[in-house]
Design an enzyme around this catalytic site. Sequence first.
Site, PDB file in Angstrom:
ATOM      1  N   CYS A   6      29.589  37.060  45.698  1.00 54.90           N
ATOM      2  CA  CYS A   6      29.902  36.823  44.279  1.00 54.90           C
ATOM      3  C   CYS A   6      28.719  36.175  43.553  1.00 54.90           C
ATOM      4  CB  CYS A   6      31.150  35.948  44.179  1.00 54.90           C
ATOM      5  SG  CYS A   6      31.517  35.425  42.506  1.00 54.90           S
ATOM      6  N   HIS A  48      36.294  29.902  43.568  1.00 53.73           N
ATOM      7  CA  HIS A  48      36.388  31.331  43.280  1.00 53.73           C
ATOM      8  C   HIS A  48      37.827  31.773  43.051  1.00 53.73           C
ATOM      9  CE1 HIS A  48      35.085  35.587  43.508  1.00 53.73           C
ATOM     10  NE2 HIS A  48      36.291  35.768  44.015  1.00 53.73           N
ATOM     11  N   ASN A  87      37.875  39.267  30.022  1.00 51.11           N
ATOM     12  CA  ASN A  87      37.980  40.657  30.437  1.00 51.11           C
ATOM     13  C   ASN A  87      38.598  40.697  31.830  1.00 51.11           C
ATOM     14  OD1 ASN A  87      36.672  41.574  28.087  1.00 51.11           O
ATOM     15  ND2 ASN A  87      34.661  41.218  28.999  1.00 51.11           N
ATOM     16  N   GLY A  93      37.102  45.749  31.042  1.00 51.48           N
ATOM     17  CA  GLY A  93      35.684  45.459  30.840  1.00 51.48           C
ATOM     18  C   GLY A  93      35.119  44.397  31.765  1.00 51.48           C
ATOM     19  N   THR A  95      33.192  42.950  34.748  1.00 53.03           N
ATOM     20  CA  THR A  95      32.122  43.417  35.643  1.00 53.03           C
ATOM     21  C   THR A  95      31.782  42.401  36.723  1.00 53.03           C
ATOM     22  OG1 THR A  95      30.403  42.593  34.148  1.00 53.03           O
ATOM     23  CG2 THR A  95      31.085  44.895  33.866  1.00 53.03           C
ATOM     24  N   HIS A 100      36.087  34.164  34.407  1.00 54.53           N
ATOM     25  CA  HIS A 100      35.248  33.451  33.440  1.00 54.53           C
ATOM     26  C   HIS A 100      35.797  33.712  32.051  1.00 54.53           C
ATOM     27  CE1 HIS A 100      33.627  37.423  34.351  1.00 54.53           C
ATOM     28  NE2 HIS A 100      33.271  37.496  33.080  1.00 54.53           N
ATOM     29  N   HIS A 102      34.504  34.122  28.275  1.00 50.75           N
ATOM     30  CA  HIS A 102      33.370  34.260  27.369  1.00 50.75           C
ATOM     31  C   HIS A 102      33.654  33.406  26.134  1.00 50.75           C
ATOM     32  CE1 HIS A 102      31.611  38.077  29.115  1.00 50.75           C
ATOM     33  NE2 HIS A 102      32.842  38.187  29.572  1.00 50.75           N
TER      34      HIS A 102
HETATM   35  P1  5GP Z   1      32.467  40.528  32.332  1.00 58.48           P
HETATM   36  O1  5GP Z   1      31.813  41.865  32.121  1.00 58.48           O
HETATM   37  O2  5GP Z   1      32.921  40.405  33.777  1.00 58.48           O
HETATM   38  O3  5GP Z   1      33.518  40.180  31.351  1.00 58.48           O
HETATM   39  O4  5GP Z   1      31.339  39.444  32.088  1.00 58.48           O
HETATM   40  C1  5GP Z   1      30.285  39.228  32.980  1.00 58.48           C
HETATM   41  C2  5GP Z   1      29.175  38.602  32.208  1.00 58.48           C
HETATM   42  O5  5GP Z   1      28.283  38.025  33.125  1.00 58.48           O
HETATM   43  C3  5GP Z   1      28.355  39.578  31.369  1.00 58.48           C
HETATM   44  O6  5GP Z   1      28.407  39.195  30.006  1.00 58.48           O
HETATM   45  C4  5GP Z   1      26.956  39.495  31.949  1.00 58.48           C
HETATM   46  O7  5GP Z   1      25.951  39.546  30.950  1.00 58.48           O
HETATM   47  C5  5GP Z   1      26.974  38.157  32.647  1.00 58.48           C
HETATM   48  N1  5GP Z   1      26.126  38.072  33.814  1.00 58.48           N
HETATM   49  C6  5GP Z   1      26.005  38.995  34.803  1.00 58.48           C
HETATM   50  N2  5GP Z   1      25.138  38.560  35.742  1.00 58.48           N
HETATM   51  C7  5GP Z   1      24.710  37.333  35.326  1.00 58.48           C
HETATM   52  C8  5GP Z   1      23.789  36.384  35.876  1.00 58.48           C
HETATM   53  O8  5GP Z   1      23.200  36.566  36.940  1.00 58.48           O
HETATM   54  N3  5GP Z   1      23.593  35.241  35.157  1.00 58.48           N
HETATM   55  C9  5GP Z   1      24.245  34.991  33.976  1.00 58.48           C
HETATM   56  N4  5GP Z   1      23.975  33.840  33.361  1.00 58.48           N
HETATM   57  N5  5GP Z   1      25.116  35.873  33.438  1.00 58.48           N
HETATM   58  C10 5GP Z   1      25.338  37.024  34.103  1.00 58.48           C
HETATM   59 ZN    ZN Z   2      32.913  33.668  42.951  1.00 61.59          ZN
END
Ligand code: 5GP
Ligand code: ZN
Length: 114
Positions: A6, A48, A87, A93, A95, A100, A102
Site C-alpha cells: 500500500c 490501514h 472515492n 474513482g 485508485t 482517504h 480528499h
Molecule cells: P483516489 O483516486 O483513490 O480517490 O485518490 C488517490 C489520490 O492519491 C490521487 O489524488 C493521487 O494523486 C494521490 N496519490 C497517488 N500516489 C501518491 C503519492 O505517492 N503521494 C501523494 N502525496 N499522493 C499520491
Molecule cells: Zn495502507
Amino acid sequence: MSEASCIFCKIVAGDIPANFIHRDDEIVAIADVNPQAPRHVLVLPVRHAANVIEFAATADAEVVQKLLRVAGKIGSEDPGGFRLVMNTGPEGGQTVDHLHIHVLGGRPMTWPPG
Ligand code: 5GP
Ligand code: ZN
C-alpha cells in the site's frame, strides 16, 4: 496494521516521502501529489483500511471523529468553502485502496462531479 503493497502505508512509515500537513498517532494529512485544486490534501488513518466501509466497520469511534475533525479543520482554511470527497471502488474513482478523504479548496467547485 499496514499492508506491504500500500502506497499510503509506505508514506505513513516514511518509506515514500510526502509533504505532511498533519501527523499524529492516528491520523495523517498529506498534500496530494497531483493536485486538482489550489488546496488538495489527503486525510487518512494511520491504520490501514481499504475504504470507508471497512474503516467504519473496524475503526474506533474516536478515530472516525478525529479523521473528520482534521479534514474539517484543513478545509476551513479556505473561508469561501471546501469539498470533502471519498472515492470508493473502481467506479467511484478510487485508485489507492487505503481510505482517504480528499480536501479540496481554493477555487469554486462545480456540480455534478465528473
Ligand atoms: P483516489 O483516486 O483513490 O480517490 O485518490 C488517490 C489520490 O492519491 C490521487 O489524488 C493521487 O494523486 C494521490 N496519490 C497517488 N500516489 C501518491 C503519492 O505517492 N503521494 C501523494 N502525496 N499522493 C499520491
Ligand atoms: Zn495502507
